[in-house]
Write a protein that holds these residues in place. Structure first.
Motif, PDB file in Angstrom:
ATOM      1  N   LEU A  39      -0.073  -2.978  -5.731  1.00 30.73           N
ATOM      2  CA  LEU A  39      -0.662  -2.747  -4.429  1.00 30.73           C
ATOM      3  C   LEU A  39      -0.583  -1.269  -4.057  1.00 30.73           C
ATOM      4  CD1 LEU A  39       1.009  -5.719  -2.543  1.00 30.73           C
ATOM      5  CD2 LEU A  39      -1.305  -5.652  -3.424  1.00 30.73           C
ATOM      6  N   GLY A  40      -1.392  -0.879  -3.121  1.00 35.16           N
ATOM      7  CA  GLY A  40      -1.369   0.510  -2.647  1.00 35.16           C
ATOM      8  C   GLY A  40      -1.620   0.554  -1.157  1.00 35.16           C
ATOM      9  N   LYS A  41      -1.774   1.771  -0.683  1.00 29.89           N
ATOM     10  CA  LYS A  41      -1.900   2.059   0.740  1.00 29.89           C
ATOM     11  C   LYS A  41      -2.941   1.195   1.472  1.00 29.89           C
ATOM     12  CE  LYS A  41      -2.358   6.240   3.338  1.00 29.89           C
ATOM     13  NZ  LYS A  41      -2.153   7.669   3.266  1.00 29.89           N
ATOM     14  N   HIS A  42      -4.043   0.877   0.735  1.00 35.99           N
ATOM     15  CA  HIS A  42      -5.134   0.162   1.423  1.00 35.99           C
ATOM     16  C   HIS A  42      -5.058  -1.353   1.272  1.00 35.99           C
ATOM     17  CE1 HIS A  42      -6.702   4.059   2.271  1.00 35.99           C
ATOM     18  NE2 HIS A  42      -6.635   4.372   0.990  1.00 35.99           N
ATOM     19  N   SER A  43      -4.020  -1.816   0.623  1.00 45.98           N
ATOM     20  CA  SER A  43      -3.925  -3.275   0.447  1.00 45.98           C
ATOM     21  C   SER A  43      -3.595  -3.950   1.778  1.00 45.98           C
ATOM     22  CB  SER A  43      -2.821  -3.637  -0.537  1.00 45.98           C
ATOM     23  OG  SER A  43      -2.969  -2.906  -1.709  1.00 45.98           O
ATOM     24  N   GLY A  44      -4.155  -5.112   1.966  1.00 45.12           N
ATOM     25  CA  GLY A  44      -3.966  -5.801   3.246  1.00 45.12           C
ATOM     26  C   GLY A  44      -2.839  -6.813   3.191  1.00 45.12           C
ATOM     27  N   ARG A  45      -2.620  -7.410   4.334  1.00 44.82           N
ATOM     28  CA  ARG A  45      -1.572  -8.412   4.505  1.00 44.82           C
ATOM     29  C   ARG A  45      -1.761  -9.615   3.559  1.00 44.82           C
ATOM     30  NH1 ARG A  45       1.099  -9.246   9.601  1.00 44.82           N
ATOM     31  NH2 ARG A  45       0.084  -7.337  10.203  1.00 44.82           N
TER      32      ARG A  45
END
Ligand code: KIV
Ligand code: ZN
Length: 520
Positions: free
Chosen positions: A328-334
């Protein structure tokens, strides 16, 4: 003879007894539920007579764990056995585990009792335990150094009184495999009623032989093995559950036995225990160590790439080791976070997910690549199991090789804020002094360790502390990409545990005043 080996986990009793491994009630319950998911056959939840805290945790485990047998330990004494039963009587599958030493060394120096008296104590203890509980286990402590004829006599008497499980401990880890296996062979040959009981082994690891001795016992007739997660326990520890289970599984054709353990839950259980106690496993520990599946040498890597079987006797997946993919990275969502946690075997409720997501986004702001290990550190560190009386708002520390270090710390408690500054030999000491000044709960650091949980210079570091407070000591842990932040929060974690323990003890004392617990 059956070929299924019953796994008796004693992490919560023999394991918890070892220095630095103590757990509070919430932590014990969390581990107990995980042991249930691992599908151990029996879990020994504690030693109820030892303290009110031990009694409470055995009772609570007995109340909550419904699919696994819950055992409580009791010396071969009336007051122990009655107290043990008080803790266990609500269990779906209770077992009283009573023990007395049978070696001459223990009889002479510890018990100061004759062989005849110990035989009599055994009979009385098993009889009483059986009058209370349908399932009774009897252990001959220090059986490994006991006279075999006498051991046979005691075992026969315990079975005659109704003990369904006979446990043979190598209490001091003294035996070697052939010798230990022979005890089981002799018992099976000489004890006339042996067929009415299941034989069990319980090995300590003082000579590094606990697993080998357990396997020798199985080959000689033991059908229950007592062991602990990560092999924790008194001194050098107990036989390690994961090593025994995987030896039986990987060498099934050779050994011919199986267990009902859900092996894919092994890594998760090991990781949970390390995080609860702060007792990390060494990198080269069999089955669950960080390097257990790492291939460093070029020749090995080449072989594994061509065919994993060349150097891998079991797969990391078979014991549930997460593969360290970049996930995962910064833009991954909940949603992606929740899904990844599910893949790692954790189902988070809404509150837990909210907190995990908040910590995840904070971390993703500081660190580009988030690995599975980072997510596990978040879940074990960030989702607190004890109330966070003091929370860290900020820490600013300075240090260097030419200056005295200083730290300014801001904490919150019940919507109030507190700031203080202190000096120290290094930034961590300065931070701890500032925290002590604010909380008024001074601690003495017994142990401090840090390890990197993922790779790269921006890796998340996990700090473990072991702190002595007046009248108690607690471990604390925290993870962060900043070392001072992790150090401060690990220490606060230990402070919060102390405060929580003091509050719980006060509440228990008050409740006891209202409803006194009957003593045997
Ligand atoms: O090591 C030992 O002998 C024990 C017994 C109480 C089973 O832990
Ligand atoms: Zn033991």
């Amino acid at each position: 003879m059956e070929d299924t080996i019953h796994i008796f986990d004693t992490t919560l009793r023999d394991g918890e007894q070892s220095p630095g491994c103590s757990m509070n009630l919430e932590e014990k319950l969390k581990l107990a539920h995980q042991l249930e998911s691992l599908r151990v056959d029996v879990m020994e939840a504690g030693f109820p007579i030892a303290s009110d805290g031990d009694f409470e945790s055995v009772r609570q485990v007995a109340r909550e764990i419904r699919s696994v047998t819950v055992a409580g330990l009791a010396r071969a004494m009336e007051k122990d056995i009655r107290r043990c039963w008080e803790a266990l009587d609500i269990a779906a599958k209770p077992r009283i585990h009573t023990f007395i030493a049978t070696s001459d060394i223990h009889l002479k120096f510890k018990l100061k009792r004759s062989r005849d008296q110990v035989l009599e104590d055994t009979v009385k203890a098993v009889r009483l335990a059986r009058s209370l509980c349908d399932e009774v286990e009897f252990s001959a402590e220090d059986a490994g150094r006991s006279d075999l004829d006498y051991l046979c006599q005691v075992v026969e008497a315990a079975i005659a009184e109704g003990a369904a499980i006979i446990n043979i401990p190598d209490t001091v880890g003294y035996c070697v495999p052939e010798e230990f296996g022979r005890i089981f062979t002799v018992l099976r040959e000489r004890v006339p009623n042996i067929g009415r009981a299941r034989l069990s082994c319980h090995c300590h690891n003082d000579l590094g032989l606990a697993v080998a001795n357990s396997l020798a016992a199985i080959r000689a007739g033991a059908r229950q093995v007592e062991c602990t997660i990560n092999g924790i326990g008194e001194r050098a520890g107990n036989a390690s559950l994961e090593e025994i289970v995987m030896a039986l599984r990987v060498r099934r054709e050779h050994l011919g036995f199986s267990t009902v353990i859900q092996a894919e839950e092994i890594y998760k259980t090991s990781h949970l225990l390390s995080n609860l106690t702060g007792m990390m496993v060494q990198a080269n520990k069999a089955v669950v160590g960080k390097n257990a599946f790492a291939h460093e040498a070029g020749i090995h890597q080449d072989g594994v790439l061509k065919q994993a079987l060349t150097y891998e006797i079991m797969t990391p997946q078979s014991v549930g080791v997460p593969t360290s993919n970049l996930v995962l990275g910064k833009h991954s969502g909940r949603h992606a976070l929740s899904k990844r946690y599910m893949d790692l075997g954790y189902t988070l409720d809404k509150k837990e997910l909210d907190r995990a997501y908040m910590l995840f986004t904070k971390l993703a702001d500081k660190k580009k690549n988030i690995y599975d290990e980072d997510l596990l550190a978040i879940i074990h560190d960030g989702i607190r199991m004890i109330p966070e009386r003091y929370a860290l708002k900020y820490v600013h520390a300075t240090g260097g090789n030419q200056v005295l270090a200083s730290a300014t710390v801001k904490l919150s408690k019940d919507n109030e804020f507190f700031v203080d500054t202190a000096l120290g030999c290094g930034p961590v000491e300065a931070t701890y002094r500032a925290i002590d000044r604010i909380t008024g709960v001074p601690g003495r650091l017994l142990d401090y360790s840090v390890r990197s949980v993922s790779s790269g210079k921006d890796a998340v570091g996990e700090v473990f502390v072991h702190v002595h407070f007046e009248g108690s000591h607690f471990t604390g842990k925290a993870a962060s990409s900043d070392l001072v932040d992790a150090s401060a929060r690990a220490y606060l974690n230990a402070v919060n545990k102390t405060i929580h323990a003091r509050e719980s003890a006060a509440a228990r004392r008050e409740a006891k005043g209202k409803h006194p617990v009957p003593q045997a």
